[in-house]
Design a protein around this motif. Sequence first.
Motif, PDB file in Angstrom:
ATOM      1  N   THR A 193       0.842  -1.210   0.000  1.00  0.00           N
ATOM      2  CA  THR A 193       0.000   0.000   0.000  1.00  0.00           C
ATOM      3  C   THR A 193       0.869   1.250   0.000  1.00  0.00           C
ATOM      4  N   ALA A 194       1.927   1.221   0.824  1.00  0.00           N
ATOM      5  CA  ALA A 194       2.835   2.374   0.888  1.00  0.00           C
ATOM      6  C   ALA A 194       3.399   2.670  -0.497  1.00  0.00           C
ATOM      7  N   MET A 195       3.700   1.593  -1.228  1.00  0.00           N
ATOM      8  CA  MET A 195       4.259   1.755  -2.578  1.00  0.00           C
ATOM      9  C   MET A 195       3.198   2.237  -3.565  1.00  0.00           C
ATOM     10  N   GLN A 196       2.014   1.591  -3.519  1.00  0.00           N
ATOM     11  CA  GLN A 196       0.951   1.943  -4.477  1.00  0.00           C
ATOM     12  C   GLN A 196       0.457   3.380  -4.306  1.00  0.00           C
ATOM     13  N   LEU A 197       0.519   3.901  -3.073  1.00  0.00           N
ATOM     14  CA  LEU A 197       0.066   5.284  -2.835  1.00  0.00           C
ATOM     15  C   LEU A 197       0.906   6.288  -3.620  1.00  0.00           C
ATOM     16  N   ILE A 198       2.172   5.911  -3.850  1.00  0.00           N
ATOM     17  CA  ILE A 198       3.055   6.796  -4.613  1.00  0.00           C
ATOM     18  C   ILE A 198       2.979   6.472  -6.103  1.00  0.00           C
ATOM     19  N   LYS A 199       2.887   5.166  -6.397  1.00  0.00           N
ATOM     20  CA  LYS A 199       2.946   4.719  -7.788  1.00  0.00           C
ATOM     21  C   LYS A 199       1.648   5.016  -8.541  1.00  0.00           C
ATOM     22  N   ASN A 200       0.533   4.717  -7.885  1.00  0.00           N
ATOM     23  CA  ASN A 200      -0.748   4.846  -8.577  1.00  0.00           C
ATOM     24  C   ASN A 200      -1.872   5.174  -7.583  1.00  0.00           C
ATOM     25  N   PRO A 201      -1.824   6.385  -7.024  1.00  0.00           N
ATOM     26  CA  PRO A 201      -2.766   6.716  -5.938  1.00  0.00           C
ATOM     27  C   PRO A 201      -4.217   6.785  -6.393  1.00  0.00           C
ATOM     28  N   THR A 202      -4.454   7.012  -7.665  1.00  0.00           N
ATOM     29  CA  THR A 202      -5.850   7.187  -8.104  1.00  0.00           C
ATOM     30  C   THR A 202      -6.608   5.856  -8.155  1.00  0.00           C
ATOM     31  N   GLN A 203      -5.895   4.722  -7.950  1.00  0.00           N
ATOM     32  CA  GLN A 203      -6.596   3.427  -7.928  1.00  0.00           C
ATOM     33  C   GLN A 203      -7.475   3.274  -6.680  1.00  0.00           C
ATOM     34  N   PHE A 204      -7.212   4.109  -5.639  1.00  0.00           N
ATOM     35  CA  PHE A 204      -7.905   3.910  -4.364  1.00  0.00           C
ATOM     36  C   PHE A 204      -9.150   4.778  -4.211  1.00  0.00           C
ATOM     37  N   ASP A 205     -10.150   4.194  -3.529  1.00  0.00           N
ATOM     38  CA  ASP A 205     -11.328   4.962  -3.131  1.00  0.00           C
ATOM     39  C   ASP A 205     -11.333   5.015  -1.593  1.00  0.00           C
ATOM     40  N   VAL A 206     -11.729   3.904  -0.951  1.00  0.00           N
ATOM     41  CA  VAL A 206     -11.680   3.849   0.516  1.00  0.00           C
ATOM     42  C   VAL A 206     -10.660   2.793   0.931  1.00  0.00           C
TER      43      VAL A 206
ATOM     44  N   ASP B 110      -0.282   9.972   6.923  1.00  0.00           N
ATOM     45  CA  ASP B 110       0.737  11.007   6.704  1.00  0.00           C
ATOM     46  C   ASP B 110       1.297  10.901   5.292  1.00  0.00           C
ATOM     47  N   GLU B 111       1.545   9.686   4.844  1.00  0.00           N
ATOM     48  CA  GLU B 111       2.069   9.499   3.483  1.00  0.00           C
ATOM     49  C   GLU B 111       1.071  10.049   2.465  1.00  0.00           C
ATOM     50  N   ALA B 112      -0.207   9.654   2.629  1.00  0.00           N
ATOM     51  CA  ALA B 112      -1.229  10.075   1.670  1.00  0.00           C
ATOM     52  C   ALA B 112      -1.375  11.596   1.643  1.00  0.00           C
ATOM     53  N   SER B 113      -1.235  12.221   2.822  1.00  0.00           N
ATOM     54  CA  SER B 113      -1.423  13.677   2.863  1.00  0.00           C
ATOM     55  C   SER B 113      -0.413  14.392   1.976  1.00  0.00           C
ATOM     56  N   MET B 114       0.764  13.793   1.840  1.00  0.00           N
ATOM     57  CA  MET B 114       1.807  14.430   1.035  1.00  0.00           C
ATOM     58  C   MET B 114       1.462  14.462  -0.463  1.00  0.00           C
ATOM     59  N   LEU B 115       0.592  13.545  -0.879  1.00  0.00           N
ATOM     60  CA  LEU B 115       0.187  13.538  -2.288  1.00  0.00           C
ATOM     61  C   LEU B 115      -0.484  14.851  -2.645  1.00  0.00           C
ATOM     62  N   THR B 116      -1.063  15.486  -1.616  1.00  0.00           N
ATOM     63  CA  THR B 116      -1.847  16.689  -1.867  1.00  0.00           C
ATOM     64  C   THR B 116      -1.021  17.954  -1.728  1.00  0.00           C
ATOM     65  N   GLY B 117       0.266  17.805  -1.454  1.00  0.00           N
ATOM     66  CA  GLY B 117       1.108  18.993  -1.415  1.00  0.00           C
ATOM     67  C   GLY B 117       1.358  19.505  -0.014  1.00  0.00           C
ATOM     68  N   SER B 118       0.336  19.524   0.834  1.00  0.00           N
ATOM     69  CA  SER B 118       0.574  19.997   2.196  1.00  0.00           C
ATOM     70  C   SER B 118      -0.287  19.261   3.192  1.00  0.00           C
ATOM     71  N   ILE B 119       0.329  18.835   4.275  1.00  0.00           N
ATOM     72  CA  ILE B 119      -0.420  18.183   5.342  1.00  0.00           C
ATOM     73  C   ILE B 119      -1.357  19.195   6.005  1.00  0.00           C
ATOM     74  N   GLY B 120      -1.096  20.480   5.788  1.00  0.00           N
ATOM     75  CA  GLY B 120      -1.915  21.549   6.374  1.00  0.00           C
ATOM     76  C   GLY B 120      -3.334  21.613   5.842  1.00  0.00           C
ATOM     77  N   MET B 121      -3.610  20.902   4.762  1.00  0.00           N
ATOM     78  CA  MET B 121      -4.932  20.931   4.133  1.00  0.00           C
ATOM     79  C   MET B 121      -5.858  19.828   4.634  1.00  0.00           C
ATOM     80  N   MET B 122      -5.307  18.881   5.416  1.00  0.00           N
ATOM     81  CA  MET B 122      -6.041  17.633   5.657  1.00  0.00           C
ATOM     82  C   MET B 122      -6.852  17.623   6.955  1.00  0.00           C
ATOM     83  N   PRO B 123      -8.158  17.468   6.849  1.00  0.00           N
ATOM     84  CA  PRO B 123      -9.017  17.394   8.034  1.00  0.00           C
ATOM     85  C   PRO B 123      -9.176  15.949   8.492  1.00  0.00           C
ATOM     86  N   SER B 124      -9.782  15.755   9.658  1.00  0.00           N
ATOM     87  CA  SER B 124     -10.165  14.398  10.034  1.00  0.00           C
ATOM     88  C   SER B 124     -11.343  14.419  11.000  1.00  0.00           C
TER      89      SER B 124
END
Length: 356
Positions: free
Chosen positions: A225-238, A251-265
């Motif tokens: 999963t750690a690898m696929q998030l970087i290689k092909n992140p658009t394959q994932f939904d939930v 944390d890894e996924a948040s980086m795909l979006t450019g800034s962890i500062g954008m991510m809510p939970s």
Amino acid sequence: MQKKITVLSGDGIGPEIIAEAIKVLNRIADKYGHTFDYTYVDIGGCAIDKYGVPITEEGMACCKASDSVLLGAVGGPKWDTVPAQIRPEKALLAVRKELNLFANLRPTKLFAQLADASPLKKEVVGGGIDLLIVRELTGGVYFGEKKTEEVNGEQVATDLMPYAEHEIERIGRVAFETAMKRGKKLASVDKANVLETSRLWRKTMHRLSEEYPEVEYSDILVDNTAMQLIKNPTQFDVLVTENMFGDILSDEASMLTGSIGMMPSASLSSGTLGMYEPIHGSAPDIAGQDIANPLGTILSAAMMLRYSFDLAKEADAIERAVDQVLDEGYRTSDIMQEGCRKVSCSEMGTLVAEKL
Ligand code: IPM
Ligand code: MG
């Protein structure tokens, strides 16, 4: 609608980002005729300094008695050397446990306007990233028995990682139900080739998947999963996973979006009480400078309206306002790009509030 919100500003940039989320909530209250009553409770380092504990019993009782909890961030180097049982993070884990917030939803969305801020190539994130990590939050190694003992003349430390079937089942249900409302695709992340807890996890998820034939279900190992998030992140939904894997992967996924500062939970229990917080930390290095990105906290407030108060229209309005402010080229320094206009944390909050 009248709601009681416990506000845990916390440490570092916590109070600054929370102030902006409150600004936005107050605007919503005015515009849509709601009343939000806020009670501020100290949590983390600031509570250790004042009371010697990271959250007081009264503070915890206040969280339990409210309709929802809004949290900034806790911790900082000043408290890195306090004893483990009163660390700032202990309070956060205690609130999660005592309020039974077992389901942590961490959406990872790449705003089209920020595509250049993603460290991944356009070809990889091109289609836009919109995935949701459902993290189990009150079990596993975070809460299992811990000890350090002397064995054969040396120190040996142990952290147990227990999972009961009912804990897996209830987070699995949240994940399947959430997938049904989104793209109907669910990947369950585990380490079933090594861990016993993961084998029970997988077995339980398989049993649940029979109840949700419409959901396209798959198992995926956490390292892959750690690898696929970087290689092909658009394959994932939930994605659904246990506590520590979820901590790391979000944390890894948040980086795909450019800034962890954008991510809510959102951290949810089986009722409507929830705790809402940005996924980033207290960022002591930039605290007090009014330069933090408040959007993750503002978007967390939107999740609070949606999940705890069932105010979908108001939540949509906040998300649209954030989108508009980004469209108009306003950026905090973490997401600053050429040709955009740099604004402070408080200016960003005001801009979003004004769009409502
Ligand atoms: C998070 C944080 C926390 C966690 C820390 C502060 C205890 O990293 O919410 O992801 O590990 O859950
Ligand atoms: Mg984390």
